[in-house]
Design a protein around this motif. Structure first.
Motif, PDB file in Angstrom:
ATOM      1  N   TRP A 155      14.134 -17.236  25.713  1.00  0.00           N
ATOM      2  CA  TRP A 155      13.367 -18.381  25.225  1.00  0.00           C
ATOM      3  C   TRP A 155      14.216 -19.627  25.050  1.00  0.00           C
ATOM      4  CZ3 TRP A 155      15.028 -20.401  20.623  1.00  0.00           C
ATOM      5  CH2 TRP A 155      15.823 -19.573  19.813  1.00  0.00           C
ATOM      6  N   TRP A 156      15.494 -19.469  24.661  1.00  0.00           N
ATOM      7  CA  TRP A 156      16.353 -20.625  24.386  1.00  0.00           C
ATOM      8  C   TRP A 156      16.616 -21.445  25.651  1.00  0.00           C
ATOM      9  CZ3 TRP A 156      17.738 -15.560  24.629  1.00  0.00           C
ATOM     10  CH2 TRP A 156      18.653 -15.200  25.605  1.00  0.00           C
ATOM     11  N   VAL A 157      16.500 -20.842  26.810  1.00  0.00           N
ATOM     12  CA  VAL A 157      16.709 -21.561  28.068  1.00  0.00           C
ATOM     13  C   VAL A 157      15.589 -22.569  28.294  1.00  0.00           C
ATOM     14  CG1 VAL A 157      16.869 -21.316  30.578  1.00  0.00           C
ATOM     15  CG2 VAL A 157      17.965 -19.614  29.077  1.00  0.00           C
ATOM     16  N   HIS A 158      14.394 -22.248  27.844  1.00  0.00           N
ATOM     17  CA  HIS A 158      13.207 -23.056  28.130  1.00  0.00           C
ATOM     18  C   HIS A 158      12.752 -23.917  26.955  1.00  0.00           C
ATOM     19  CE1 HIS A 158      12.864 -20.249  31.522  1.00  0.00           C
ATOM     20  NE2 HIS A 158      13.015 -19.276  30.634  1.00  0.00           N
ATOM     21  N   GLY A 315      16.727 -23.557  18.104  1.00  0.00           N
ATOM     22  CA  GLY A 315      15.446 -23.479  17.420  1.00  0.00           C
ATOM     23  C   GLY A 315      14.809 -24.816  17.108  1.00  0.00           C
ATOM     24  N   TYR A 316      15.579 -25.925  17.207  1.00  0.00           N
ATOM     25  CA  TYR A 316      15.062 -27.211  16.738  1.00  0.00           C
ATOM     26  C   TYR A 316      14.990 -28.294  17.805  1.00  0.00           C
ATOM     27  CZ  TYR A 316      15.063 -25.752  11.840  1.00  0.00           C
ATOM     28  OH  TYR A 316      14.785 -25.120  10.659  1.00  0.00           O
ATOM     29  N   PRO A 341      10.645  -9.559  22.233  1.00  0.00           N
ATOM     30  CA  PRO A 341      11.987  -9.407  22.812  1.00  0.00           C
ATOM     31  C   PRO A 341      12.916 -10.572  22.482  1.00  0.00           C
ATOM     32  CG  PRO A 341      10.531 -10.339  24.456  1.00  0.00           C
ATOM     33  CD  PRO A 341       9.678 -10.140  23.222  1.00  0.00           C
ATOM     34  N   TRP A 342      12.391 -11.583  21.773  1.00  0.00           N
ATOM     35  CA  TRP A 342      13.153 -12.816  21.586  1.00  0.00           C
ATOM     36  C   TRP A 342      14.437 -12.619  20.792  1.00  0.00           C
ATOM     37  CZ3 TRP A 342       8.192 -16.012  20.136  1.00  0.00           C
ATOM     38  CH2 TRP A 342       7.546 -16.405  21.313  1.00  0.00           C
ATOM     39  N   ALA A 343      14.330 -11.984  19.617  1.00  0.00           N
ATOM     40  CA  ALA A 343      15.478 -11.906  18.723  1.00  0.00           C
ATOM     41  C   ALA A 343      16.637 -11.131  19.355  1.00  0.00           C
ATOM     42  CB  ALA A 343      15.067 -11.273  17.401  1.00  0.00           C
ATOM     43  N   GLY A 344      16.340  -9.961  19.912  1.00  0.00           N
ATOM     44  CA  GLY A 344      17.408  -9.155  20.484  1.00  0.00           C
ATOM     45  C   GLY A 344      18.108  -9.835  21.639  1.00  0.00           C
ATOM     46  N   ALA A 345      17.338 -10.475  22.519  1.00  0.00           N
ATOM     47  CA  ALA A 345      17.934 -11.159  23.669  1.00  0.00           C
ATOM     48  C   ALA A 345      18.824 -12.304  23.216  1.00  0.00           C
ATOM     49  CB  ALA A 345      16.837 -11.666  24.595  1.00  0.00           C
TER      50      ALA A 345
END
Length: 421
Positions: A155-158, A315-316, A341-345
């Protein structure tokens, strides 16, 4: 070794600023100014933009714990008939309010808020805030938390720019509509109009602040040795986050970055002989922050990572239309920190880039939202080659915390790692 460690000058400045700010906030509230009581994953930016004082539920819970009052109120929770599985980090302030003994409470107790605000990101949040609303008569504004049908693990990539596709237009539409409803309620409450042009500038300032924290994260990730303790990392991030987008927060973030950069350039480390790099997963141990230094001398083990700094960027930072970008910031905030799956990845990625050897995973057994994804997180970290120690405890309940037992468990793993196990 660690006894030669010199605290950051930035830390003293941040804590002094926060102490003065808390004093001013207390004066405003005790003088009768209308304030909001809100959950941590709600759009604080709207309250800041409209100059509505706010008290955050989880922060107030940490204040209660720091005053050594959590045991009393958690005992009262049981006496009041609440079930023992209620999330303590989120419910402790409610129990203090229902207890009614204001002389015992921090600040002599909080007056009834003018508005309550929560996101329904856990089973009990809406009920906790509903009970508070019924007890005080304060209106309640709830945000929905619909699930994502096909979450992207990375998710952090997008998230910074491609958030429309990441979170889904329907979810963002709903969040924007509910934020607009909040704006209308605050306009009616304060008699002030929401300035959208100023808000756009404010959101841009927040992005610039978080970009500075992104630079600090990169500095720490690439440093040969960890140059600062996480007990200092946390306040230098969290305090500016309370005031994100303000001139002070931007200036402090830059000063913090420069001081960290200087330490990295000088080759300084928390310990001279760093042998093990650890990460702390979960909220801070607000009643035992000294725990983070416990293994420096004996094992050359330092806590090199906590979630607060890297999440400030991932996150911001949200670029684009200000109101929709704000919706993208809060629509899945907690899920990204706790749920598969967000947190673990994300945590596995952070462990790899910070060269983490051992992760301490805080699992608050009574907080279903924070704890439910813990085994998925453990699996993701172990797949990334990281040892994991589970700590079944709560961030505000000392009754669940056995400091000596946790130290023994961590020491046993560190000894095994030192022996090549």
């Amino acid at each position: 070794m660690s006894d030669a460690y010199t605290p950051l000058a930035a830390t003293a400045r941040a804590t002094a600023f926060q102490r003065d700010w808390v004093k001013r906030l207390r004066q405003r509230i005790t003088a009768g100014e209308r304030y909001a009581f809100v959950n941590a994953d709600t759009p604080h930016e709207i309250f800041h933009a409209m100059d509505v004082p706010l008290v955050t539920n989880q922060w107030w819970s940490a204040v209660i714990a720091a005053k050594q009052l959590s045991e009393h109120y958690l005992d009262r929770m049981a006496a009041m008939g609440f079930h023992g599985r209620l999330a303590r980090y989120s419910s402790l302030p409610l129990i203090a309010a229902l207890d009614g003994d204001r002389e015992r409470q921090p600040w002599g107790g909080l007056s009834p808020p003018a508005i309550l605000c929560a996101r329904q990101s856990a089973d009990d949040h809406q009920r906790i805030f509903q009970l508070w609303s019924e007890a005080t008569g304060a209106p309640l504004h709830l945000f929905s938390a619909p699930g994502v049908p096909d979450p992207m693990p990375d998710w952090w990539v997008h998230a910074r720019c491609d958030w429309e596709r990441l979170y889904g237009s329907a979810r963002l539409d709903l969040m924007v509509a509910q934020i607009e409803e909040l704006v209308a309620r605050l306009e009616a409450m304060t008699g002030r109009a929401f300035d959208r042009e100023d808000f756009a500038g404010y959101m841009d300032a927040i992005n610039r602040q978080e970009a500075i924290f992104d630079e600090v994260t990169t500095l720490l990730a690439k440093a040969p040795r960890c140059p600062i303790r996480i007990a200092e990392q946390i306040p230098n991030v969290m305090i500016p986050q309370w005031h994100r987008g303000s001139a002070w927060a931007l200036d402090h973030a830059a000063a913090f970055r420069d001081e960290v950069a200087a330490r990295v350039a000088e080759g300084r480390g928390v310990v001279e002989d760093e042998r093990v790099r650890m990460m702390w997963i979960g909220a801070g141990l607000w009643f035992d922050t000294g725990f983070y230094q416990a293994f420096e001398e004996s094992h050359g083990a330092v806590f090199a990572w906590s979630m607060y700094l890297p999440f400030a960027a991932d996150g911001y930072i949200r670029h684009g239309d200000p109101m929709r970008a704000l919706a993208a910031r809060v629509v899945s905030m907690n899920e990204q920190l706790h749920q598969p799956p967000w947190a673990g990845a994300w945590l596995a990625r952070e462990a790899r880039r910070h060269r983490i050897d051992l992760a301490l995973l805080l699992i608050p057994r009574h907080d279903r939202f924070s704890a439910a994804g813990s085994m998925f997180i453990r699996h993701a970290l172990e797949q990334a080659g990281v040892r994991v120690v589970e700590i079944w405890s709560d961030m505000v309940d000392r009754r669940d915390w056995d400091s000596e037992a946790v130290r023994r468990a961590v020491t046993a793993v560190l000894d095994e790692m030192a022996a090549g196990g």
